[in-house]
Design a protein around this motif. Structure first.
Motif, PDB file in Angstrom:
ATOM      1  N   TYR A   1      43.654  27.922  29.083  1.00 30.17           N
ATOM      2  CA  TYR A   1      44.617  29.445  28.735  1.00 30.17           C
ATOM      3  C   TYR A   1      45.873  28.692  27.634  1.00 30.17           C
ATOM      4  CZ  TYR A   1      49.303  31.353  27.986  1.00 30.17           C
ATOM      5  OH  TYR A   1      50.588  32.084  27.318  1.00 30.17           O
ATOM      6  N   LYS A   2      46.047  27.122  27.463  1.00 36.11           N
ATOM      7  CA  LYS A   2      46.700  26.749  26.316  1.00 36.11           C
ATOM      8  C   LYS A   2      45.376  26.477  25.272  1.00 36.11           C
ATOM      9  CE  LYS A   2      50.355  25.434  28.432  1.00 36.11           C
ATOM     10  NZ  LYS A   2      51.477  24.090  30.129  1.00 36.11           N
ATOM     11  N   ASN A   3      44.467  25.851  25.751  1.00 34.92           N
ATOM     12  CA  ASN A   3      44.020  25.766  24.811  1.00 34.92           C
ATOM     13  C   ASN A   3      42.738  27.121  24.016  1.00 34.92           C
ATOM     14  OD1 ASN A   3      45.144  23.023  24.919  1.00 34.92           O
ATOM     15  ND2 ASN A   3      43.468  21.945  25.581  1.00 34.92           N
ATOM     16  N   ASP A   4      42.109  27.401  25.128  1.00 30.60           N
ATOM     17  CA  ASP A   4      40.688  28.057  24.338  1.00 30.60           C
ATOM     18  C   ASP A   4      41.706  29.872  24.550  1.00 30.60           C
ATOM     19  OD1 ASP A   4      39.544  25.779  24.206  1.00 30.60           O
ATOM     20  OD2 ASP A   4      37.888  26.724  26.254  1.00 30.60           O
ATOM     21  N   GLY A   5      42.974  30.062  24.872  1.00 29.90           N
ATOM     22  CA  GLY A   5      42.898  31.350  24.769  1.00 29.90           C
ATOM     23  C   GLY A   5      42.023  32.361  25.737  1.00 29.90           C
ATOM     24  N   LEU A   6      41.872  31.668  26.679  1.00 29.62           N
ATOM     25  CA  LEU A   6      41.752  32.864  27.465  1.00 29.62           C
ATOM     26  C   LEU A   6      42.784  32.972  28.465  1.00 29.62           C
ATOM     27  CD1 LEU A   6      39.547  32.678  30.146  1.00 29.62           C
ATOM     28  CD2 LEU A   6      40.726  31.129  31.698  1.00 29.62           C
ATOM     29  N   ASP A   7      42.794  34.702  28.011  1.00 25.42           N
ATOM     30  CA  ASP A   7      43.455  36.097  28.388  1.00 25.42           C
ATOM     31  C   ASP A   7      43.912  36.502  29.741  1.00 25.42           C
ATOM     32  OD1 ASP A   7      45.625  37.616  27.927  1.00 25.42           O
ATOM     33  OD2 ASP A   7      44.711  39.183  26.835  1.00 25.42           O
ATOM     34  N   PHE A   8      44.961  36.238  30.328  1.00 27.16           N
ATOM     35  CA  PHE A   8      44.632  36.239  31.416  1.00 27.16           C
ATOM     36  C   PHE A   8      45.872  37.693  31.808  1.00 27.16           C
ATOM     37  CE2 PHE A   8      44.023  32.904  33.915  1.00 27.16           C
ATOM     38  CZ  PHE A   8      43.577  31.979  33.338  1.00 27.16           C
ATOM     39  N   SER A   9      47.332  38.464  30.980  1.00 28.47           N
ATOM     40  CA  SER A   9      47.446  39.639  30.777  1.00 28.47           C
ATOM     41  C   SER A   9      47.166  40.902  31.337  1.00 28.47           C
ATOM     42  CB  SER A   9      47.762  39.749  28.785  1.00 28.47           C
ATOM     43  OG  SER A   9      46.553  39.999  28.497  1.00 28.47           O
ATOM     44  N   LYS A  10      45.780  41.185  31.853  1.00 27.45           N
ATOM     45  CA  LYS A  10      45.091  42.569  32.091  1.00 27.45           C
ATOM     46  C   LYS A  10      44.619  42.292  33.847  1.00 27.45           C
ATOM     47  CE  LYS A  10      44.070  44.727  28.521  1.00 27.45           C
ATOM     48  NZ  LYS A  10      44.102  43.348  26.831  1.00 27.45           N
ATOM     49  N   ILE A  11      44.285  40.908  33.807  1.00 22.69           N
ATOM     50  CA  ILE A  11      43.758  40.587  35.342  1.00 22.69           C
ATOM     51  C   ILE A  11      45.189  40.991  36.570  1.00 22.69           C
ATOM     52  CG2 ILE A  11      42.422  38.698  34.337  1.00 22.69           C
ATOM     53  CD1 ILE A  11      44.647  37.011  36.132  1.00 22.69           C
ATOM     54  N   VAL A  12      44.032  41.353  37.994  1.00 22.37           N
ATOM     55  CA  VAL A  12      44.713  41.232  38.825  1.00 22.37           C
ATOM     56  C   VAL A  12      44.899  39.993  40.109  1.00 22.37           C
ATOM     57  CG1 VAL A  12      45.582  42.852  40.239  1.00 22.37           C
ATOM     58  CG2 VAL A  12      45.434  44.251  38.267  1.00 22.37           C
ATOM     59  N   THR A  13      46.170  39.506  40.726  1.00 23.74           N
ATOM     60  CA  THR A  13      45.705  38.629  41.503  1.00 23.74           C
ATOM     61  C   THR A  13      46.282  39.183  42.419  1.00 23.74           C
ATOM     62  OG1 THR A  13      47.908  37.646  40.932  1.00 23.74           O
ATOM     63  CG2 THR A  13      45.745  37.107  39.918  1.00 23.74           C
ATOM     64  N   PHE A  14      44.923  39.174  44.002  1.00 25.91           N
ATOM     65  CA  PHE A  14      45.766  38.997  45.229  1.00 25.91           C
ATOM     66  C   PHE A  14      45.239  37.599  46.025  1.00 25.91           C
ATOM     67  CE2 PHE A  14      44.635  43.132  44.293  1.00 25.91           C
ATOM     68  CZ  PHE A  14      45.431  44.461  44.823  1.00 25.91           C
ATOM     69  N   ASN A  15      46.835  37.199  46.385  1.00 28.61           N
ATOM     70  CA  ASN A  15      46.615  35.933  47.453  1.00 28.61           C
ATOM     71  C   ASN A  15      45.793  36.146  49.046  1.00 28.61           C
ATOM     72  OD1 ASN A  15      47.443  34.308  45.188  1.00 28.61           O
ATOM     73  ND2 ASN A  15      47.938  32.540  46.505  1.00 28.61           N
TER      74      ASN A  15
END
Ligand code: F6R
Length: 260
Positions: A51-65
């Motif tokens: 995320y910090k170095n390569d711009g991997l984008d988490f803004s649209k993902i949905v997570t379930f624990n």
């Protein structure tokens, strides 16, 4: 089932993160299943780096624990809510409204092993419905217990089980007591996705490291499919990857293994 053995924990964590990142790039609104525990920590660190170095984008993902203790407030440092914030969510651009973790607090309701509480049952149904509403989990990260458990599905859990309340084993309660100030605080119950819920994910990524997991990995991969080793259900999944380091793979028969 694809079994991939990596040189060590670092290599396994990097490869695991690469798989998750590639699925996210293919599908920016990926539905990602998450686990707690020590095993995925390296993978989470690597995702944060991407995320910090390569711009991997988490803004649209949905997570379930997978699970949460009952009666442990989200701000408590032993809650899985706290674990996820501290080890992943606080460091990436996930949208907090896309984050699902089972609810552990139900006011002062009394719970006994013999009756379930309607509020908790309602919550479990809602959690399953939310997974469905988002189109199901695309890829579920899993750890494995030394006894073959996945999530809080201890040996003996039905392989068809759904999200529900589980009574923790006496051993788990005893092991956990060192993390809590008083005996009353130690959780006796948890909410967990069931084996059946987990098996509906489109892809499974089970991580195992260290020699303490070698017997469980052997039973999961080569043993009979049995509720006594809930992880053995993965043998029936069409897209399951089991990633281990050398120590956790030590008891596997060589012909099953791919080296990563
Ligand atoms: C946690 C979970 C557990 C752990 C398992 C392994 O969400 O689902 O089943 O994955 O107990 O724990 P560690 O990784 O600490 O060895």
């Amino acid at each position: 089932m694809l079994v991939v053995v990596h040189e060590d924990y670092d290599a396994l964590s990097k490869k695991g993160a690469e798989i998750i990142a590639s699925r996210m790039r293919q599908k920016p609104n990926l539905v990602l299943g998450l686990a707690t525990g020590s095993t995925p920590l390296g993978l989470y660190r690597e995702l944060i780096r991407l995320y910090k170095n390569d711009g991997l984008d988490f803004s649209k993902i949905v997570t379930f624990n997978l699970d949460e203790y009952i009666g442990v407030p989200p701000e408590h440092d032993q809650s899985y809510h706290y674990f996820m914030r501290h080890n992943l969510f606080d460091h990436i651009n996930v949208n907090p409204s896309h984050v699902y973790i089972p609810q552990g607090m139900y006011g002062d309701i009394k719970i006994s092993s013999f009756e379930t509480n309607p509020k908790i049952e309602q919550f479990c149904t809602w959690y399953e419905d939310e997974i469905k509403r988002h189109g199901g989990v695309d890829i579920q990260i899993l750890g494995i217990g030394g006894n073959g458990h996945i999530a809080f599905n201890e040996p003996g859990s039905s392989l068809g089980s759904r999200t529900r309340i589980k009574t923790l084993t006496q051993k788990t309660v005893k092991d956990n007591s060192r993390f809590f100030k008083s005996a009353e605080e130690v959780p006796r119950y948890a909410i967990t996705m069931g084996v059946g819920t987990i098996m509906e994910a489109k892809e499974l990524l089970l991580l195992a490291t260290g020699d303490g997991k070698a017997d469980a990995v052997k039973s999961a991969v080569e043993g009979p499919i049995t509720a006594m080793c809930p992880a053995s259900a993965l043998q029936l999944h069409r897209r399951a990857i089991v990633m281990t380091d050398k120590a956790a793979a030590a008891k596997l028969s060589a012909e099953f293994i791919t080296y990563g």
